[in-house]
Enzyme design. Structure first.
Site, PDB file in Angstrom:
ATOM      1  N   CYS A 298     -31.277 -37.785 -17.862  1.00 55.94           N
ATOM      2  CA  CYS A 298     -31.606 -37.605 -16.449  1.00 55.94           C
ATOM      3  C   CYS A 298     -30.956 -38.734 -15.659  1.00 55.94           C
ATOM      4  CB  CYS A 298     -33.130 -37.639 -16.282  1.00 55.94           C
ATOM      5  SG  CYS A 298     -33.668 -37.429 -14.578  1.00 55.94           S
TER       6      CYS A 298
ATOM      7  N   HIS B  23     -35.656 -28.374 -16.242  1.00 54.86           N
ATOM      8  CA  HIS B  23     -35.614 -29.813 -15.971  1.00 54.86           C
ATOM      9  C   HIS B  23     -35.546 -30.074 -14.455  1.00 54.86           C
ATOM     10  CE1 HIS B  23     -33.996 -34.029 -16.933  1.00 54.86           C
ATOM     11  NE2 HIS B  23     -33.802 -33.911 -15.639  1.00 54.86           N
ATOM     12  N   GLU B  24     -34.662 -29.353 -13.764  1.00 58.51           N
ATOM     13  CA  GLU B  24     -34.481 -29.610 -12.324  1.00 58.51           C
ATOM     14  C   GLU B  24     -35.694 -29.144 -11.526  1.00 58.51           C
ATOM     15  OE1 GLU B  24     -32.281 -31.637 -11.569  1.00 58.51           O
ATOM     16  OE2 GLU B  24     -31.144 -31.465 -13.417  1.00 58.51           O
TER      17      GLU B  24
ATOM     18  N   HIS C 104     -38.477 -31.595 -11.477  1.00 58.15           N
ATOM     19  CA  HIS C 104     -38.330 -32.689 -10.505  1.00 58.15           C
ATOM     20  C   HIS C 104     -39.041 -32.352  -9.187  1.00 58.15           C
ATOM     21  CE1 HIS C 104     -35.805 -35.747 -12.314  1.00 58.15           C
ATOM     22  NE2 HIS C 104     -34.896 -34.873 -12.693  1.00 58.15           N
TER      23      HIS C 104
HETATM   24 NI    NI Z   1     -33.371 -35.245 -14.068  1.00 56.37          NI
END
Ligand code: NI
Length: 183
Positions: A102, A144-145, A148
């Site tokens: 990341c 993953h995004e 966030h």
């Molecule tokens: Ni990330």
């Protein structure tokens, strides 16, 4: 356009739930996305979410490079995709472990469980709706995004923190082990 500063783990903005984008925000979103594209390219990552550049709004971007595409997937690679207000739902319950890094946690990578197959949708920059099914690395980067946007960083998803490694050590010890065992 501009290269933006990337927030690192420990900055509280990375732990906030980001706000949805409204149609009235068109022009400022366009500017933000332009800057994010430039920032992602400069940083050399495969994905970026707006909270990582200190904007707590629901915008992500990602791509799947040729070398990361799953060999059995129909889609070999995915071009840079920008999603406003993205949503993800798992297809089935299967999960798999994979290594993630990341841009907000530079120098490290960890083994993270993710749904193997997902369906996702979001609004593109031109206002059209993008809807796709994804598996493997493609599904992983989207999860993953989107995490966030909900204030979740990949170590918070890990089940075994012994599988968190500095990139240099990972290359020396983990990649070597993978070559030997195929795992
Ligand atoms: Ni990330």
């Amino acid at each position: 356009m501009a290269i933006l500063k990337i927030a690192r783990m420990g900055h509280p903005i990375l732990l906030q739930r980001a706000e949805a984008i409204s149609p009235a925000q068109g022009q400022s979103v366009r500017q933000l996305i332009g800057d994010m594209v430039e920032t992602l390219s400069d940083a050399g990552g495969v994905g970026l979410a707006a909270p990582q550049v200190h904007q707590s709004v629901r915008v992500i971007m990602f791509f799947v490079p040729e070398e990361r595409a799953a060999p059995d997937a129909e889609e070999k690679s995915v071009p840079l995709t920008i999603l406003i207000n993205p949503e993800v739902e798992p297809v089935g319950k299967d999960t798999e472990l994979g290594w993630e890094g990341c841009l907000s946690i530079p120098g490290l990578q960890g083994l993270v469980p993710r749904f193997r197959t997902i369906r996702y949708r979001g609004v593109a920059l031109d206002g059209t709706m993008i809807e796709r099914e994804a598996s493997g690395f493609h599904a992983r980067v989207v999860q993953h995004e989107v995490d966030h946007l909900d204030g979740i960083l990949y170590p918070m998803r890990m089940r075994d923190l012994s599988q968190l490694a500095f990139n240099e050590e990972w290359r020396r010890f983990v990649a070597e082990r993978k070559e030997m065992t195929g795992k």
